[in-house]
Design a protein around this motif. Structure first.
Motif, PDB file in Angstrom:
ATOM      1  N   ARG A   3       0.859  -1.194   0.000  1.00  0.00           N
ATOM      2  CA  ARG A   3       0.000   0.000   0.000  1.00  0.00           C
ATOM      3  C   ARG A   3       0.884   1.229   0.000  1.00  0.00           C
ATOM      4  O   ARG A   3       1.924   1.255   0.662  1.00  0.00           O
ATOM      5  CB  ARG A   3      -0.874   0.041   1.244  1.00  0.00           C
ATOM      6  CG  ARG A   3      -1.896  -1.034   1.280  1.00  0.00           C
ATOM      7  CD  ARG A   3      -2.763  -0.829   2.487  1.00  0.00           C
ATOM      8  NE  ARG A   3      -3.868  -1.775   2.425  1.00  0.00           N
ATOM      9  CZ  ARG A   3      -4.524  -2.203   3.466  1.00  0.00           C
ATOM     10  NH1 ARG A   3      -4.206  -1.779   4.658  1.00  0.00           N
ATOM     11  NH2 ARG A   3      -5.509  -3.055   3.331  1.00  0.00           N
ATOM     12  N   LEU A  49      -5.691   0.153   7.080  1.00  0.00           N
ATOM     13  CA  LEU A  49      -5.312   1.432   6.499  1.00  0.00           C
ATOM     14  C   LEU A  49      -5.494   2.590   7.490  1.00  0.00           C
ATOM     15  O   LEU A  49      -4.631   3.465   7.610  1.00  0.00           O
ATOM     16  CB  LEU A  49      -6.118   1.687   5.223  1.00  0.00           C
ATOM     17  CG  LEU A  49      -5.695   2.867   4.376  1.00  0.00           C
ATOM     18  CD1 LEU A  49      -4.229   2.792   4.014  1.00  0.00           C
ATOM     19  CD2 LEU A  49      -6.545   2.927   3.118  1.00  0.00           C
ATOM     20  N   ALA A  65      -4.694   8.155   2.541  1.00  0.00           N
ATOM     21  CA  ALA A  65      -4.592   6.966   1.698  1.00  0.00           C
ATOM     22  C   ALA A  65      -4.896   7.307   0.245  1.00  0.00           C
ATOM     23  O   ALA A  65      -5.508   8.262  -0.067  1.00  0.00           O
ATOM     24  CB  ALA A  65      -5.553   5.907   2.177  1.00  0.00           C
TER      25      ALA A  65
END
Length: 65
Positions: A3, A49, A65
């Motif tokens: 990520r 996240l 994010a």
């Protein structure tokens, strides 16, 4: 899983290290690399996240994010 999160406010090696340490402390993170020139951090693992964003914010940087 990899990520990428945006991290604003890093200006030196110490900043990158602080972000990497904060992210590495999140459950599920296997590796974290911060890049102040790109204002990003790449995180490996299956961490939540929201937990990643909180960890970065807790050490004084803005994250999304």
């Amino acid at each position: 899983m990899s990520r990428t999160i945006t991290v604003e406010g890093m200006s030196c090696d110490h900043c990158e290290q602080s972000v990497e340490e904060a992210l590495s402390g999140v459950a599920g993170v296997t590796d974290a690399r911060a890049d102040r020139e790109r204002d990003t951090a790449i995180v490996e693992g299956d961490a939540d996240l929201a937990a990643l964003v909180r960890a970065v914010e807790d050490v004084g940087y803005e994250a999304s994010a």
